[in-house]
Design a protein around this motif. Structure first.
Motif, short mmCIF file in Angstrom:
data_model
loop_
_atom_site.label_atom_id
_atom_site.label_comp_id
_atom_site.label_asym_id
_atom_site.label_seq_id
_atom_site.Cartn_x
_atom_site.Cartn_y
_atom_site.Cartn_z
N SER A 144 -0.61 0.93 -10.74
CA SER A 144 -1.50 1.19 -11.88
C SER A 144 -0.75 1.80 -13.06
CB SER A 144 -2.63 2.14 -11.45
OG SER A 144 -2.08 3.36 -10.96
N LEU A 155 3.42 3.83 -9.01
CA LEU A 155 2.17 3.20 -8.63
C LEU A 155 1.96 1.93 -9.44
CD1 LEU A 155 -0.14 6.36 -8.43
CD2 LEU A 155 1.12 5.22 -6.58
N ASP A 172 0.84 -1.19 0.00
CA ASP A 172 0.00 0.00 0.00
C ASP A 172 0.88 1.25 0.00
OD1 ASP A 172 -2.29 -1.58 0.19
OD2 ASP A 172 -2.16 -1.64 2.38
N LEU A 173 0.45 2.27 -0.73
CA LEU A 173 1.27 3.47 -0.90
C LEU A 173 1.63 4.12 0.43
CD1 LEU A 173 2.58 5.62 -2.70
CD2 LEU A 173 0.34 6.74 -2.86
N ARG A 233 0.46 12.63 -4.77
CA ARG A 233 -0.04 12.78 -3.41
C ARG A 233 -0.73 14.12 -3.21
NH1 ARG A 233 1.75 15.22 1.19
NH2 ARG A 233 1.18 14.25 3.20
N ASN A 254 -4.44 14.21 -4.69
CA ASN A 254 -5.42 13.20 -4.30
C ASN A 254 -5.60 13.22 -2.79
OD1 ASN A 254 -6.02 11.33 -6.85
ND2 ASN A 254 -3.85 11.89 -6.89
N LYS A 312 -6.08 3.53 -1.13
CA LYS A 312 -6.46 2.46 -2.05
C LYS A 312 -5.37 2.15 -3.07
CE LYS A 312 -11.32 3.86 -1.76
NZ LYS A 312 -12.49 4.41 -2.52
N CYS A 313 -4.31 2.95 -3.06
CA CYS A 313 -3.27 2.80 -4.09
C CYS A 313 -2.20 1.81 -3.65
CB CYS A 313 -2.61 4.15 -4.37
SG CYS A 313 -3.69 5.33 -5.19
N GLN A 314 -1.73 1.07 -4.61
CA GLN A 314 -0.60 0.17 -4.43
C GLN A 314 0.61 0.74 -5.16
OE1 GLN A 314 -0.61 -3.39 -3.07
NE2 GLN A 314 -2.20 -2.33 -1.91
N ALA A 315 1.79 0.46 -4.62
CA ALA A 315 3.01 0.99 -5.23
C ALA A 315 4.14 -0.02 -5.11
CB ALA A 315 3.41 2.31 -4.57
N THR A 368 -8.19 8.21 -1.33
CA THR A 368 -7.69 7.70 -2.61
C THR A 368 -6.31 7.08 -2.44
OG1 THR A 368 -8.93 9.41 -3.81
CG2 THR A 368 -7.12 8.33 -4.98
N LEU A 369 -5.47 7.76 -1.66
CA LEU A 369 -4.11 7.25 -1.44
C LEU A 369 -4.12 5.90 -0.74
CD1 LEU A 369 -2.32 10.55 -0.34
CD2 LEU A 369 -2.30 9.48 -2.59
#
Length: 265
Positions: A200, A198, A108-109, A131, A134, A141-144, A138-139
């Motif tokens: 994505s 990220l 997770d980010l 960052r 957003n 939910k982000c994967q990195a 939102t952050l």
């Protein structure tokens, strides 16, 4: 010194020139029975003077040689002492060398499960812009994709840590994105996390090189370079802006996953 030698030669010359004249004159006067008496007297007198002069010259020569020997011994001792001090300093530097190493993983980010007290997330420009634009939901939910840097060695910390990362990125003209992050210091019980990109962002192919510059607590400047394209890692000591290689290893057969394999959530 030259003037003294000049006057000594003048004095000797005058003595050698005037003495025969004086002896010849005294032989014509005085109470000596024969001229041989005068010659014997002055011969003994002059011989004593010459012997004294020779003794003084020999003594001065011996004193000069002795002084020269003492100065040479002092110079040798000072040189040995300096070499010993330099060797001790070099040994002290080697004993206090610290080494940076890293691992890569996906998470997770915001790394919510990581100890916040002894961990730092350093953001390069692209992640920082993401960052800022957003909100926190939102952050979350982000994967990195991350790299995690740790410190090894006898010393407990390093200073002035500068990290440069090189990523393949199709958004860049030459498909290579370079970013730098800075941390004023890193302790052995701390970790630095750097989100590379990220999950994505499929156009970003990954890390190609990582370079870290830092200074040990005894002031020695070092460099760590991990070249993933050529599968090689190197450590350097930087002396007067010259990089001296102290260790290098190949990574051709090095593969790993983290416990739990977080990339397959």
């Amino acid at each position: 010194m030259k003037k003294r030698i000049f006057f000594v030669f003048i004095g000797v010359f005058l003595v050698l020139t005037c003495l025969p004249i004086l002896i010849n004159y005294l032989m014509t006067v005085g109470s000596a029975v024969t001229s041989n008496d005068w010659i014997g007297f002055f011969g003994s007198y002059v011989g004593a003077i010459i012997g004294a002069l020779v003794a003084v010259m020999v003594s001065n020569l011996q004193a000069k040689n002795a002084r020269k020997d003492i100065l040479e011994q002092i110079e040798v001792q000072e040189t040995q002492h300096k070499e010993q001090i330099n060797n001790q300093k070099e040994l002290h530097k080697i004993e206090n060398r610290s080494f940076i190493d890293y691992t890569m993983f996906e998470s997770d980010l915001l790394l919510p499960d990581v100890d916040a007290e002894n961990s730092f997330i350093l953001l390069h420009h692209k992640i920082l812009q993401f960052r800022r634009h957003n909100d926190r939901n939102t952050l979350l939910k982000c994967q990195a994709s991350f790299i995690k840097l740790d410190l090894y060695g006898k010393s407990d910390d390093v200073l002035d840590l500068r990290i440069h990362i090189f990523l393949y990125d199709s958004e860049e003209e030459d498909d290579l994105y370079e970013a730098g992050v800075f941390k004023n210091g890193l302790k052995k019980n701390q970790s630095i996390f750097i989100p590379l990109y990220l999950s994505s962002q499929r156009d970003t192919k990954g890390l190609t090189k990582l370079i870290a510059y830092y200074t040990t607590i005894v002031g020695e400047k070092m460099k760590f370079e991990s070249d993933l394209l050529n599968r090689r890692e190197s450590y350097y000591v930087i002396d007067n802006e010259v990089e001296n290689l102290i260790y290098e290893r190949e990574m051709n057969q090095e593969f790993y996953i983290l416990p739990g394999d977080p990339s397959y959530r």
